[in-house]
Design a protein around this motif. Structure first.
Motif: not given
Length: 102
Positions: A66-83
């Motif tokens: 999104k806008s050239g940045t991989p959609m990877i969302y990290k929190t303390k315990d989990y990571t969500m990768v949009v692929a």
């Protein structure tokens, strides 16, 4: 009739809570793979999500940017990768809104 809306309304609210948790928009499907081993790798202009199924099969998916940045969302315990992976879509409509096209 309210009883019929229950599972759909519950799904929508749960999805909203997950997106709020990760601080992202929900224009994608959510597939929890909490017990799978996974990695993210860069290959020139592409980013890939790699994960291994319980049978040991490796799956590669292209990470959405999104806008050239991989959609990877990290929190303390989990990571969500949009692929992008093989996706089946279930569209849910209210039957009273059905229109016939001619």
């Amino acid at each position: 009739m309210a009883k019929e809306k229950g599972p759909v309304a519950d799904f929508v609210q749960t999805r909203k809570r997950i997106n709020d948790y990760f601080g992202c928009e929900g224009d994608f499907f959510i597939h929890p793979l909490l017990d799978f081993e996974w990695a993210v790798r860069e290959d020139e202009d592409f980013t890939f999500l790699c994960y291994w199924t319980t049978e040991g099969k490796k799956v590669d998916a292209v990470v959405v940017k999104k806008s050239g940045t991989p959609m990877i969302y990290k929190t303390k315990d989990y990571t969500m990768v949009v692929a992008i992976d093989c996706v089946k879509i279930g569209f849910i409509f209210r039957n009273g809104k059905n229109q016939t096209q001619q």
